[in-house]
Design an enzyme around this catalytic site. Structure first.
Site, PDB file in Angstrom:
ATOM      1  N   ASN A 216       9.425  57.563   8.760  1.00 35.23           N
ATOM      2  CA  ASN A 216       8.664  58.073   8.384  1.00 35.23           C
ATOM      3  C   ASN A 216       9.009  59.435   8.313  1.00 35.23           C
ATOM      4  OD1 ASN A 216       5.937  60.152   8.765  1.00 35.23           O
ATOM      5  ND2 ASN A 216       6.939  59.181  11.213  1.00 35.23           N
ATOM      6  N   TRP A 217       8.719  60.471   7.542  1.00 36.50           N
ATOM      7  CA  TRP A 217       9.462  62.313   6.975  1.00 36.50           C
ATOM      8  C   TRP A 217       8.829  63.425   7.716  1.00 36.50           C
ATOM      9  CZ3 TRP A 217      10.559  62.810   0.795  1.00 36.50           C
ATOM     10  CH2 TRP A 217      11.519  61.820   0.319  1.00 36.50           C
ATOM     11  N   LYS A 218       7.837  62.617   8.161  1.00 36.67           N
ATOM     12  CA  LYS A 218       6.585  63.742   8.994  1.00 36.67           C
ATOM     13  C   LYS A 218       7.182  64.895   8.928  1.00 36.67           C
ATOM     14  CE  LYS A 218       8.763  62.004  13.115  1.00 36.67           C
ATOM     15  NZ  LYS A 218       9.767  61.781  14.751  1.00 36.67           N
TER      16      LYS A 218
ATOM     17  N   HIS B 121       0.497  57.753  15.896  1.00 38.97           N
ATOM     18  CA  HIS B 121       1.565  58.291  16.165  1.00 38.97           C
ATOM     19  C   HIS B 121       1.909  58.874  17.450  1.00 38.97           C
ATOM     20  CE1 HIS B 121       5.443  60.493  15.452  1.00 38.97           C
ATOM     21  NE2 HIS B 121       5.504  59.521  14.629  1.00 38.97           N
TER      22      HIS B 121
ATOM     23  N   GLU C 117       3.089  62.067  18.122  1.00 42.03           N
ATOM     24  CA  GLU C 117       3.114  63.440  17.547  1.00 42.03           C
ATOM     25  C   GLU C 117       1.429  63.622  17.533  1.00 42.03           C
ATOM     26  OE1 GLU C 117       7.793  63.486  16.123  1.00 42.03           O
ATOM     27  OE2 GLU C 117       6.073  63.528  14.670  1.00 42.03           O
TER      28      GLU C 117
ATOM     29  N   GLU D 249       7.263  53.111  19.650  1.00 44.58           N
ATOM     30  CA  GLU D 249       7.410  54.091  20.262  1.00 44.58           C
ATOM     31  C   GLU D 249       8.679  54.580  21.442  1.00 44.58           C
ATOM     32  OE1 GLU D 249       5.970  57.251  17.345  1.00 44.58           O
ATOM     33  OE2 GLU D 249       4.887  56.892  18.149  1.00 44.58           O
TER      34      GLU D 249
ATOM     35  N   GLY E  35      14.644  62.303  22.143  1.00 42.16           N
ATOM     36  CA  GLY E  35      15.067  64.031  22.592  1.00 42.16           C
ATOM     37  C   GLY E  35      14.948  64.693  24.151  1.00 42.16           C
TER      38      GLY E  35
ATOM     39  N   SER F 202      14.507  55.880  16.852  1.00 40.15           N
ATOM     40  CA  SER F 202      15.566  56.412  16.587  1.00 40.15           C
ATOM     41  C   SER F 202      16.236  55.442  16.057  1.00 40.15           C
ATOM     42  CB  SER F 202      16.997  57.076  17.648  1.00 40.15           C
ATOM     43  OG  SER F 202      15.779  58.188  17.912  1.00 40.15           O
TER      44      SER F 202
ATOM     45  N   GLY G  34      13.184  57.803  12.061  1.00 43.62           N
ATOM     46  CA  GLY G  34      12.505  58.987  11.337  1.00 43.62           C
ATOM     47  C   GLY G  34      13.952  59.971  10.745  1.00 43.62           C
ATOM     48  N   GLY G  35      14.790  60.217  11.492  1.00 44.84           N
ATOM     49  CA  GLY G  35      15.367  61.115  10.783  1.00 44.84           C
ATOM     50  C   GLY G  35      16.006  60.690   9.656  1.00 44.84           C
TER      51      GLY G  35
END
Length: 250
Positions: free
Chosen positions: A9-11, A95, A97, A167, A173, A212, A233-234
Site C-alpha cells: 500500500n503506497w498510500k 483502512h 486512515e 492493522e 508511530g 510494519s 506500508g513503508g
C-alpha cells in the site's frame, strides 16, 4: 491451502519513476506463479501506468479505496466499475486512515465491499484497534466488531471473496511494537470468529498482517500459523525491500 498474499500500500506516495523502477525490478525477478500472490496498490493516478509496467509479471494492481455507489453525483469519488476498467484486482476497504481521517463508518465500508465484489474485485478488509482501545482491552469490541459489521452484511458467497488485514494501529508511530506472537494471537482470534460463520470459510480466508512488516521481520511473522501474508506500508516503496518480503513469503 492458503496462498500467501503480499500487498504493498503506497498510500499518498509514489511517482511515475517509482512505477518504472518497480516494473523493471519485477521483470528481473522470477516467482512461482502458484506459490504467492503479489499486489501493488498505488494512488489512483498511477493505476494505468502500473497496469502497463507490471504486464508480464506476477504483480496484480490494487486500489486504495472506492465509493459504494455505482455512479452518480459524487464529486471526487471512484466506482468499482471504473477500477475494473483499469485492471484492478484488489481494493482496500476500511483502512485505519480512511476510518479516522475520512470518517468512513461500518455502513460505508460494507457498501464498498459489496460494490467491489459485484465487479469481481477482491476487497481487502482492514481491521485494527488504536493504542487507547488496546490499553482498555477492547479488542473484541473493536476489531471483531469491525469484522462482524461487514461479514453480517454479506451473503455466504460474498464472504468467500474477502481478504482480511489486521492493522495494529497501536503499534504504528507509538514506539510500541507488536511481536510475532501478539500478531498471531490476534489472527487466531479473527479466524476463530470466522468459524462462527463457516468452518470452511475460516480455513480458507487469507488473513494479512499490516503492522510494519519489513525484510528483517517478514520471515518470522509469515511463519505464524494464521498469518497468510502482509499489507506492507513503508517497505512497499522500496523495490528491493518489497521483493525481499515477497521472497520470504514464497
Amino acid at each position: 491451502m492458503r496462498i500467501p498474499l503480499i500487498a504493498g500500500n503506497w498510500k499518498m506516495n509514489g511517482s511515475l519513476a517509482l512505477i518504472e523502477d518497480f516494473g523493471n525490478a519485477f521483470s528481473r525477478t522470477s516467482f512461482l506463479s502458484n506459490a504467492i500472490d503479489i499486489a501493488v496498490i498505488p494512488p489512483f493516478l498511477y493505476l494505468a501506468n502500473a497496469d502497463e509496467a507490471f504486464e508480464g509479471t506476477p504483480v496484480q494492481i490494487g486500489a486504495q479505496t472506492l465509493y459504494g455507489e455505482a455512479s452518480g453525483a459524487f464529486t471526487g469519488a471512484v466506482s468499482a466499475s471504473m477500477l475494473k476498467e483499469f485492471g484492478v484486482h484488489y481494493v482496500l476497504v476500511g483502512h485505519s486512515e480512511r476510518r479516522t481521517l475520512f470518517k468512513e463508518d461500518d455502513a460505508a465500508i460494507l457498501a464498498q465491499a459489496r460494490a467491489a465484489i459485484d465487479e469481481g474485485i477482491v476487497p481487502i478488509l482492514c481491521v485494527g484497534e488504536t493504542l487507547e482501545e488496546r490499553d482498555e482491552n477492547r479488542f473484541d469490541d473493536v476489531v471483531l466488531g469491525q469484522l462482524d459489521a461487514v461479514m453480517k452484511g454479506l451473503s455466504e458467497e460474498q464472504r468467500r471473496q474477502l481478504v482480511v488485514a489486521y492493522e495494529p494501529v497501536w503499534a504504528i508511530g507509538t514506539g510500541r511494537t507488536a511481536t510475532p506472537e501478539q500478531a498471531q494471537e490476534v489472527h487466531a482470534s479473527l479466524r476463530a470468529r470466522l468459524r462462527h460463520y463457516d468452518e470452511n470459510l475460516a480455513d480458507n480466508m487469507r488473513l494479512l498482517y499490516g503492522g510494519s512488516m519489513k525484510p528483517a521481520n517478514a520471515q518470522e511473522l509469515l511463519s505464524q500459523a494464521d498469518i497468510d501474508g502482509g499489507l506492507i506500508g513503508g517497505a512497499s516503496l522500496k523495490p528491493d525491500d518489497f521483493i525481499a518480503i515477497c521472497h520470504a513469503a514464497g
